[in-house]
Design an enzyme around this catalytic site. Structure first.
Site, PDB file in Angstrom:
ATOM      1  N   ASN A 143      33.498  90.925  55.651  1.00  0.00           N
ATOM      2  CA  ASN A 143      33.936  91.730  54.170  1.00  0.00           C
ATOM      3  C   ASN A 143      34.048  92.724  53.690  1.00  0.00           C
ATOM      4  O   ASN A 143      34.271  93.564  52.911  1.00  0.00           O
ATOM      5  CB  ASN A 143      33.591  90.978  53.005  1.00  0.00           C
ATOM      6  CG  ASN A 143      31.563  91.130  52.974  1.00  0.00           C
ATOM      7  OD1 ASN A 143      31.255  91.106  53.566  1.00  0.00           O
ATOM      8  ND2 ASN A 143      31.254  91.016  51.551  1.00  0.00           N
ATOM      9  N   ASP A 177      28.744  88.953  52.245  1.00  0.00           N
ATOM     10  CA  ASP A 177      28.738  88.030  52.431  1.00  0.00           C
ATOM     11  C   ASP A 177      27.283  87.007  52.000  1.00  0.00           C
ATOM     12  O   ASP A 177      26.205  85.961  51.327  1.00  0.00           O
ATOM     13  CB  ASP A 177      29.571  86.716  51.965  1.00  0.00           C
ATOM     14  CG  ASP A 177      31.331  86.671  51.077  1.00  0.00           C
ATOM     15  OD1 ASP A 177      30.789  87.900  50.649  1.00  0.00           O
ATOM     16  OD2 ASP A 177      32.304  86.713  51.443  1.00  0.00           O
ATOM     17  N   LYS A 217      40.254  88.376  55.851  1.00  0.00           N
ATOM     18  CA  LYS A 217      38.918  88.316  56.119  1.00  0.00           C
ATOM     19  C   LYS A 217      38.706  88.210  57.999  1.00  0.00           C
ATOM     20  O   LYS A 217      37.588  88.498  58.504  1.00  0.00           O
ATOM     21  CB  LYS A 217      38.126  87.014  55.325  1.00  0.00           C
ATOM     22  CG  LYS A 217      37.277  87.980  53.701  1.00  0.00           C
ATOM     23  CD  LYS A 217      36.633  86.968  52.981  1.00  0.00           C
ATOM     24  CE  LYS A 217      35.649  87.872  51.694  1.00  0.00           C
ATOM     25  NZ  LYS A 217      35.004  86.916  51.752  1.00  0.00           N
ATOM     26  N   ALA A 243      33.272  80.174  52.991  1.00  0.00           N
ATOM     27  CA  ALA A 243      32.531  80.891  52.542  1.00  0.00           C
ATOM     28  C   ALA A 243      31.013  79.858  52.741  1.00  0.00           C
ATOM     29  O   ALA A 243      29.867  80.181  53.621  1.00  0.00           O
ATOM     30  CB  ALA A 243      32.237  80.459  50.777  1.00  0.00           C
ATOM     31  N   GLY A 257      31.525  71.881  51.233  1.00  0.00           N
ATOM     32  CA  GLY A 257      33.013  72.842  51.912  1.00  0.00           C
ATOM     33  C   GLY A 257      32.206  73.359  53.011  1.00  0.00           C
ATOM     34  O   GLY A 257      31.195  73.017  53.562  1.00  0.00           O
TER      35      GLY A 257
HETATM   36  P1  NAP Z   1      38.171  78.069  51.810  1.00  0.00           P
HETATM   37  O1  NAP Z   1      37.648  78.605  52.945  1.00  0.00           O
HETATM   38  O2  NAP Z   1      39.746  77.679  51.083  1.00  0.00           O
HETATM   39  O3  NAP Z   1      37.143  76.495  51.685  1.00  0.00           O
HETATM   40  C1  NAP Z   1      37.635  75.805  50.511  1.00  0.00           C
HETATM   41  C2  NAP Z   1      36.985  74.943  50.625  1.00  0.00           C
HETATM   42  O4  NAP Z   1      36.421  73.539  49.552  1.00  0.00           O
HETATM   43  C3  NAP Z   1      37.200  73.018  51.846  1.00  0.00           C
HETATM   44  O5  NAP Z   1      35.588  73.150  52.020  1.00  0.00           O
HETATM   45  C4  NAP Z   1      37.939  72.499  51.246  1.00  0.00           C
HETATM   46  O6  NAP Z   1      37.924  71.184  51.818  1.00  0.00           O
HETATM   47  C5  NAP Z   1      37.050  72.533  49.579  1.00  0.00           C
HETATM   48  N1  NAP Z   1      38.032  71.923  48.652  1.00  0.00           N
HETATM   49  C6  NAP Z   1      38.915  72.966  47.635  1.00  0.00           C
HETATM   50  N2  NAP Z   1      39.614  72.461  46.958  1.00  0.00           N
HETATM   51  C7  NAP Z   1      38.766  70.574  46.640  1.00  0.00           C
HETATM   52  C8  NAP Z   1      38.720  69.362  45.791  1.00  0.00           C
HETATM   53  N3  NAP Z   1      39.081  69.773  44.651  1.00  0.00           N
HETATM   54  N4  NAP Z   1      37.413  68.782  46.380  1.00  0.00           N
HETATM   55  C9  NAP Z   1      36.401  68.575  46.816  1.00  0.00           C
HETATM   56  N5  NAP Z   1      36.267  70.577  47.968  1.00  0.00           N
HETATM   57  C10 NAP Z   1      37.771  70.794  47.571  1.00  0.00           C
HETATM   58  O7  NAP Z   1      37.419  78.761  50.577  1.00  0.00           O
HETATM   59  P2  NAP Z   1      36.124  79.804  51.144  1.00  0.00           P
HETATM   60  O8  NAP Z   1      36.626  81.317  50.883  1.00  0.00           O
HETATM   61  O9  NAP Z   1      35.256  78.756  51.503  1.00  0.00           O
HETATM   62  O10 NAP Z   1      35.706  79.292  48.973  1.00  0.00           O
HETATM   63  C11 NAP Z   1      35.583  78.676  48.699  1.00  0.00           C
HETATM   64  C12 NAP Z   1      34.957  79.046  46.894  1.00  0.00           C
HETATM   65  O11 NAP Z   1      33.579  80.038  46.828  1.00  0.00           O
HETATM   66  C13 NAP Z   1      36.168  79.912  46.148  1.00  0.00           C
HETATM   67  O12 NAP Z   1      36.223  79.821  44.804  1.00  0.00           O
HETATM   68  C14 NAP Z   1      35.565  81.719  45.887  1.00  0.00           C
HETATM   69  O13 NAP Z   1      35.734  81.441  45.080  1.00  0.00           O
HETATM   70  C15 NAP Z   1      34.051  81.455  46.406  1.00  0.00           C
HETATM   71  N6  NAP Z   1      33.643  81.961  46.677  1.00  0.00           N
HETATM   72  C16 NAP Z   1      32.407  82.859  46.610  1.00  0.00           C
HETATM   73  C17 NAP Z   1      31.099  84.280  46.731  1.00  0.00           C
HETATM   74  C18 NAP Z   1      30.974  84.785  46.237  1.00  0.00           C
HETATM   75  O14 NAP Z   1      30.855  86.637  45.818  1.00  0.00           O
HETATM   76  N7  NAP Z   1      30.055  84.503  45.055  1.00  0.00           N
HETATM   77  C19 NAP Z   1      32.348  84.805  48.288  1.00  0.00           C
HETATM   78  C20 NAP Z   1      32.740  83.701  48.879  1.00  0.00           C
HETATM   79  C21 NAP Z   1      33.633  82.601  48.369  1.00  0.00           C
HETATM   80  P3  NAP Z   1      38.852  70.380  52.662  1.00  0.00           P
HETATM   81  O15 NAP Z   1      37.956  71.441  53.846  1.00  0.00           O
HETATM   82  O16 NAP Z   1      38.820  69.391  52.196  1.00  0.00           O
HETATM   83  O17 NAP Z   1      40.097  71.486  52.783  1.00  0.00           O
END
Ligand code: NAP
Length: 292
Positions: free
Chosen positions: A102, A117, A81, A146, A142
């Site tokens: 995206n 998004d 991305k 996202a 988070g």
């Molecule tokens: P990312 O960039 O990898 O960020 C992940 C985030 O989650 C970070 O802030 C991380 O904290 C935190 N995290 C991970 N595991 C954790 C835990 N066990 N406890 C607490 N915090 C935790 O991922 P992303 O791209 O932002 O995506 C995040 C989520 O959003 C995914 O589930 C994705 O499928 C979903 N999403 C959904 C849509 C939709 O259309 N519905 C669109 C985009 C994303 P740290 O900084 O401490 O590592």
């Protein structure tokens, strides 16, 4: 006697068929091909949408192939991305702000990048939870990719305060520092996941809690958030869509707090990509029906 199934409507690929695609790595789990091919069929378009598993080291070649092969539009997912941005000709303001895209539209060889998004999230808030963001206090869990889309959408819609709560405080602080200068009228502050007193205080005055962490996803860790501190009039949106009802959404509903999972955002971001590419209104209910 064996009863044969009713013949399905065949997709017909011809010399004139336009190609749309998704680039990801991995990509096999993606719902986008089903959603977009259903939309294409519903509108009777001469087009097809295909998944490509593009390894990171091949991303530049893949971007060049979009021009060379006349692929009309591309969705881009993890882990490309942000990495694909340097290979495009132009990006939207939302891409500049979030540092991620995206959606790519190929306009006669000129590649333009969008981040749907942001719009997908905002439409999901409005349609699922009837949220009007202006003036609201929001707690955001988070600080990853996202979260950037969520902050961009909410801040542009003039919420009053955003508390970014993250496991790694430095990431939340970096995000707050990056976004604050762009939205002077919005207070954007970082919070650490272990700072229980501040978390309870923020939740107590929040109108909206958004989860943009991957915690709660099938196979990922779970969240420990005292959501009982939220006012009962608040709302919860969880970007996680697998499972459909996450533990957070269930806990909120059990408290009588309205809550929604992330499937709607997924559908609306896809609908916005479809509209950018085709100029046609996306058949959202058809897109929803194939992935629900
Ligand atoms: P990312 O960039 O990898 O960020 C992940 C985030 O989650 C970070 O802030 C991380 O904290 C935190 N995290 C991970 N595991 C954790 C835990 N066990 N406890 C607490 N915090 C935790 O991922 P992303 O791209 O932002 O995506 C995040 C989520 O959003 C995914 O589930 C994705 O499928 C979903 N999403 C959904 C849509 C939709 O259309 N519905 C669109 C985009 C994303 P740290 O900084 O401490 O590592």
């Amino acid at each position: 006697m064996k009863i044969l199934p009713h013949p399905q409507k065949q997709m017909s690929v011809k010399g004139t068929t336009e190609v749309y695609a998704i680039f990801g790595h991995p990509v096999s789990h993606s719902f986008s091909p089903a959603m977009h091919n259903a939309a294409i069929a519903a509108l009777g378009l001469d087009a097809v949408y295909v998944p490509f598993d593009v390894r990171p080291e091949e991303l530049e070649s893949a971007a060049r192939a979009v021009r060379a092969m006349g692929i009309r539009g591309v969705n881009v997912t993890i882990p490309h991305k942000h990495r694909i941005i340097p290979f495009l000709d132009e990006v939207s303001a939302e891409v500049s702000l979030t540092g991620a895209l995206n959606t790519i539209k190929n306009e006669g060889g000129r590649l333009r990048g969008f981040n749907t998004d942001v719009g997908g999230f905002m439409r999901a808030l409005a349609e699922d939870l009837n949220i009007r963001p202006k003036g609201l206090t929001v707690t955001l869990l988070g600080a990853g990719g996202a979260a950037r889309a969520v902050i961009s959408g909410l801040a542009a819609a003039s919420v009053s305060e955003i508390f970014i709560l993250n496991r790694t405080l430095a990431r939340a602080s970096a995000l707050a520092a990056q976004f604050a200068p762009h939205f002077r009228g919005v207070s954007i502050k970082a919070l650490w996941q272990e700072d229980g007193d501040s978390i309870r205080e923020c939740l107590g005055k929040s109108h909206l809690l958004v989860n943009s962490t991957s915690a709660g996803m099938k196979g990922a860790g779970s969240l420990e958030i005292p959501i009982e501190c939220l006012p009962r009039s608040a709302a919860v949106y969880d970007l996680v869509y697998n499972p459909r009802e996450t533990a957070l959404v269930k806990a909120a509903r059990d408290l009588g707090i309205r809550a929604s999972g992330g499937l709607s955002m997924l559908i609306y971001q896809g609908a916005e990509s479809f509209e950018i590419w085709t100029g046609r209104s996306a058949p959202v209910e058809i897109m929803r029906s194939v992935i629900e």
